[in-house]
Design an enzyme around this catalytic site. Structure first.
Site, PDB file in Angstrom:
ATOM      1  N   THR A  68       0.850  -1.165   0.000  1.00 46.32           N
ATOM      2  CA  THR A  68       0.000   0.000   0.000  1.00 46.32           C
ATOM      3  C   THR A  68       0.900   1.234   0.000  1.00 46.32           C
ATOM      4  OG1 THR A  68      -1.899   1.059   1.050  1.00 46.32           O
ATOM      5  CG2 THR A  68      -0.340  -0.016   2.532  1.00 46.32           C
ATOM      6  N   LYS A  72       3.477   1.120  -4.006  1.00 44.39           N
ATOM      7  CA  LYS A  72       2.866   0.376  -5.123  1.00 44.39           C
ATOM      8  C   LYS A  72       3.661   0.471  -6.426  1.00 44.39           C
ATOM      9  CE  LYS A  72      -1.884   0.388  -3.442  1.00 44.39           C
ATOM     10  NZ  LYS A  72      -3.298   0.620  -3.734  1.00 44.39           N
ATOM     11  N   ASP A 108      -6.634  -4.338  -7.341  1.00 43.58           N
ATOM     12  CA  ASP A 108      -7.585  -3.263  -7.003  1.00 43.58           C
ATOM     13  C   ASP A 108      -8.691  -3.142  -8.052  1.00 43.58           C
ATOM     14  OD1 ASP A 108      -6.614  -2.358  -4.590  1.00 43.58           O
ATOM     15  OD2 ASP A 108      -5.290  -0.850  -5.484  1.00 43.58           O
ATOM     16  N   GLY A 131     -11.158  11.196 -10.760  1.00 44.60           N
ATOM     17  CA  GLY A 131      -9.840  10.905 -10.189  1.00 44.60           C
ATOM     18  C   GLY A 131      -8.947  10.238 -11.213  1.00 44.60           C
ATOM     19  N   ALA A 132      -7.627  10.360 -10.974  1.00 43.76           N
ATOM     20  CA  ALA A 132      -6.669   9.758 -11.911  1.00 43.76           C
ATOM     21  C   ALA A 132      -5.444   9.228 -11.168  1.00 43.76           C
ATOM     22  CB  ALA A 132      -6.258  10.792 -12.966  1.00 43.76           C
ATOM     23  N   GLY A 133      -5.614   8.916  -9.879  1.00 45.70           N
ATOM     24  CA  GLY A 133      -4.514   8.369  -9.092  1.00 45.70           C
ATOM     25  C   GLY A 133      -4.411   6.863  -9.264  1.00 45.70           C
ATOM     26  N   GLY A 134      -3.783   6.209  -8.283  1.00 49.66           N
ATOM     27  CA  GLY A 134      -3.536   4.770  -8.381  1.00 49.66           C
ATOM     28  C   GLY A 134      -4.818   3.968  -8.501  1.00 49.66           C
ATOM     29  N   ALA A 135      -5.809   4.300  -7.662  1.00 50.10           N
ATOM     30  CA  ALA A 135      -7.066   3.538  -7.694  1.00 50.10           C
ATOM     31  C   ALA A 135      -7.760   3.745  -9.045  1.00 50.10           C
ATOM     32  CB  ALA A 135      -7.975   3.973  -6.549  1.00 50.10           C
ATOM     33  N   GLY A 249     -17.404   1.315  -1.102  1.00 56.22           N
ATOM     34  CA  GLY A 249     -15.999   0.921  -1.288  1.00 56.22           C
ATOM     35  C   GLY A 249     -15.621  -0.368  -0.584  1.00 56.22           C
TER      36      GLY A 249
HETATM   37  N1  LIG Z   1     -11.935   0.284  -1.640  1.00 60.79           N
HETATM   38  C1  LIG Z   1     -10.730  -0.145  -1.962  1.00 60.79           C
HETATM   39  O1  LIG Z   1     -10.437  -1.340  -2.011  1.00 60.79           O
HETATM   40  C2  LIG Z   1      -9.669   0.851  -2.317  1.00 60.79           C
HETATM   41  C3  LIG Z   1      -8.487   0.415  -2.947  1.00 60.79           C
HETATM   42  C4  LIG Z   1      -7.529   1.382  -3.278  1.00 60.79           C
HETATM   43  C5  LIG Z   1      -7.749   2.710  -2.946  1.00 60.79           C
HETATM   44  N2  LIG Z   1      -8.913   3.068  -2.317  1.00 60.79           N
HETATM   45  C6  LIG Z   1      -9.184   4.467  -1.972  1.00 60.79           C
HETATM   46  O2  LIG Z   1      -9.044   5.233  -3.130  1.00 60.79           O
HETATM   47  C7  LIG Z   1      -8.690   6.557  -2.786  1.00 60.79           C
HETATM   48  C8  LIG Z   1      -7.647   7.067  -3.770  1.00 60.79           C
HETATM   49  O3  LIG Z   1      -6.475   6.287  -3.615  1.00 60.79           O
HETATM   50  P1  LIG Z   1      -5.267   6.432  -4.645  1.00 60.79           P
HETATM   51  O4  LIG Z   1      -4.272   5.402  -4.278  1.00 60.79           O
HETATM   52  O5  LIG Z   1      -5.787   6.482  -6.029  1.00 60.79           O
HETATM   53  O6  LIG Z   1      -4.711   7.875  -4.233  1.00 60.79           O
HETATM   54  P2  LIG Z   1      -3.836   8.863  -5.133  1.00 60.79           P
HETATM   55  O7  LIG Z   1      -3.013   8.092  -6.104  1.00 60.79           O
HETATM   56  O8  LIG Z   1      -3.192   9.781  -4.179  1.00 60.79           O
HETATM   57  O9  LIG Z   1      -4.938   9.688  -6.009  1.00 60.79           O
HETATM   58  C9  LIG Z   1      -5.842  10.556  -5.383  1.00 60.79           C
HETATM   59  C10 LIG Z   1      -6.819  11.095  -6.413  1.00 60.79           C
HETATM   60  O10 LIG Z   1      -7.813  11.863  -5.710  1.00 60.79           O
HETATM   61  C11 LIG Z   1      -7.876  13.171  -6.285  1.00 60.79           C
HETATM   62  N3  LIG Z   1      -8.258  14.127  -5.252  1.00 60.79           N
HETATM   63  C12 LIG Z   1      -7.875  14.132  -3.951  1.00 60.79           C
HETATM   64  N4  LIG Z   1      -8.452  15.162  -3.296  1.00 60.79           N
HETATM   65  C13 LIG Z   1      -9.219  15.823  -4.212  1.00 60.79           C
HETATM   66  C14 LIG Z   1     -10.074  16.962  -4.152  1.00 60.79           C
HETATM   67  N5  LIG Z   1     -10.251  17.648  -3.021  1.00 60.79           N
HETATM   68  N6  LIG Z   1     -10.706  17.351  -5.283  1.00 60.79           N
HETATM   69  C15 LIG Z   1     -10.557  16.676  -6.448  1.00 60.79           C
HETATM   70  N7  LIG Z   1      -9.752  15.578  -6.558  1.00 60.79           N
HETATM   71  C16 LIG Z   1      -9.092  15.160  -5.456  1.00 60.79           C
HETATM   72  C17 LIG Z   1      -6.503  13.415  -6.837  1.00 60.79           C
HETATM   73  O11 LIG Z   1      -6.594  14.434  -7.811  1.00 60.79           O
HETATM   74  P3  LIG Z   1      -5.281  15.217  -8.363  1.00 60.79           P
HETATM   75  O12 LIG Z   1      -4.628  14.283  -9.338  1.00 60.79           O
HETATM   76  O13 LIG Z   1      -5.872  16.408  -9.008  1.00 60.79           O
HETATM   77  O14 LIG Z   1      -4.444  15.524  -7.158  1.00 60.79           O
HETATM   78  C18 LIG Z   1      -6.192  12.030  -7.428  1.00 60.79           C
HETATM   79  O15 LIG Z   1      -6.842  11.869  -8.664  1.00 60.79           O
HETATM   80  C19 LIG Z   1      -8.208   6.515  -1.336  1.00 60.79           C
HETATM   81  O16 LIG Z   1      -9.139   7.175  -0.519  1.00 60.79           O
HETATM   82  C20 LIG Z   1      -8.188   5.037  -0.993  1.00 60.79           C
HETATM   83  O17 LIG Z   1      -8.632   4.808   0.322  1.00 60.79           O
HETATM   84  C21 LIG Z   1      -9.870   2.166  -2.012  1.00 60.79           C
END
Ligand SMILES: NC(=O)c1ccc[n+]([C@@H]2O[C@H](COP(=O)([O-])OP(=O)(O)OC[C@H]3O[C@@H](n4cnc5c(N)ncnc54)[C@H](OP(=O)(O)O)[C@@H]3O)[C@@H](O)[C@H]2O)c1
Length: 285
Positions: A68, A72, A108, A131-135, A249
């Site tokens: 995590t 990753k 994921d 969103g465009a992060g890891g998830a 989720g």
């Molecule tokens: N349910 C599950 O099994 C599972 C598995 C994996 C992850 N998750 C959840 O998924 C979420 C994202 O994880 P990640 O690994 O993808 O994180 P990450 O790589 O840090 O990406 C975060 C994303 O959220 C956007 N964001 C954050 N705050 C924002 C706001 N105030 N307004 C607009 N966009 C915002 C970011 O936009 P920018 O690019 O513009 O910064 C980016 O696209 C986490 O909360 C995690 O708990 C859940």
């Protein structure tokens, strides 16, 4: 005295911070339920010690593990190979052994798609991905591989958003475009599935609002949130009030765990047992 073994099979998660990661509760409940003498260890690993941690995992014959934040992407250089999906996403959340090689997989997105299938078949669907992060990368790739016809990537950061839309269009061959996220987003008519894959709404910021024009959410749409804690996010509640079918989720979290569990142990675990373990953890908060 009958011969017995005091040695358990080990799997783990490496992360930093990692103490609040609830995966252990879910996986160990399933080990007990299925009579497996295994342990799942939650281990804090600093970024500069990741190489040693993976060497240790090999030396101590761990049967696999999860990664995590923040490991990753960086773990890839310490593995012996990647599955096709993990290579496409450029991220690994699950290590498995295949023919004596430590392979990086990404469960994921597969977990998300499995959860989505409980309410709709992704084939032929038009998706809005917030969103465009890891998830988001994992979900975008797997929904496209599962037959979605269109993935619209909506993100604040243009670089990340465009990169994901390009990856989907060029490498997964799905219709995909990037839309900048400025103000409340209007969900286009004809959208089938809206997915929040940002971290907006994650505990403790439970009242944070996903910037969406709620009037554009229509009955018949599926609205899914990746936020596992709390399961009933503000978005889930708002979408339900708008008459949409909702997915929380926990479904993704459970189903990615189901896939990892199966890959490590060869046993198909009961998702209901795993979900109940997580619901207990989150109810106690
Ligand atoms: N349910 C599950 O099994 C599972 C598995 C994996 C992850 N998750 C959840 O998924 C979420 C994202 O994880 P990640 O690994 O993808 O994180 P990450 O790589 O840090 O990406 C975060 C994303 O959220 C956007 N964001 C954050 N705050 C924002 C706001 N105030 N307004 C607009 N966009 C915002 C970011 O936009 P920018 O690019 O513009 O910064 C980016 O696209 C986490 O909360 C995690 O708990 C859940």
């Amino acid at each position: 005295m009958a011969a017995r073994s005091f040695q358990q099979d080990l799997v783990c998660v490496f992360g930093q911070p990692v103490a609040e990661n609830p995966t252990q509760a879910m996986i160990e409940r399933a080990f007990q339920h299925h009579g497996l003498d295994w342990r799942y260890l939650t281990i804090e690993v600093a970024p500069h010690q990741l190489a040693d941690a993976v060497r240790g995992l090999r030396a101590m014959n761990f049967r696999g593990g999860n990664l995590t934040i923040p490991h990753k992407v960086n773990v890839i250089q310490h593995l012996d190979g990647l599955t096709d999906a993990a290579r496409l996403m450029g991220a690994v959340n699950c290590m498995i052994w295949r023919d004596g090689r430590l392979i990086g997989e990404n469960t994921d997105g597969k977990g998300f798609v499995q959860s989505l299938r409980e309410v709709t078949n992704p084939k032929g669907k038009r998706i809005v991905l917030l969103g465009a992060g890891g998830a988001a990368r994992a979900i975008g790739v797997e929904t496209a591989l599962a037959g979605a016809v269109e993935v619209t990537v909506v993100n604040r950061d243009a670089g990340r958003g465009q990169q994901l839309a390009d990856l989907l269009a060029n490498n997964v061959k799905v219709r995909s475009r990037y839309v900048p996220w400025t103000g409340d987003f209007d969900v286009p008519a004809g959208t089938d599935v809206v997915i929040n894959s940002t971290s907006i709404g994650l505990y403790p910021d439970v009242n944070a609002r996903v910037p969406l024009n709620l009037a554009t959410l229509k009955p018949g749409m599926v609205v899914a949130d990746v936020i596992p804690n709390p399961p009933r996010t503000r978005l889930v509640r708002d979408a339900e009030a708008a008459g949409c079918t909702v997915l929380d989720g926990l479904g993704m979290l459970v189903n990615q765990g189901v896939i990892g569990f199966r890959l490590w142990t060869g046993v198909d675990p009961d998702p209901k047992v795993m979900r109940a373990a997580l619901e207990e953890v989150f109810a106690a908060e």
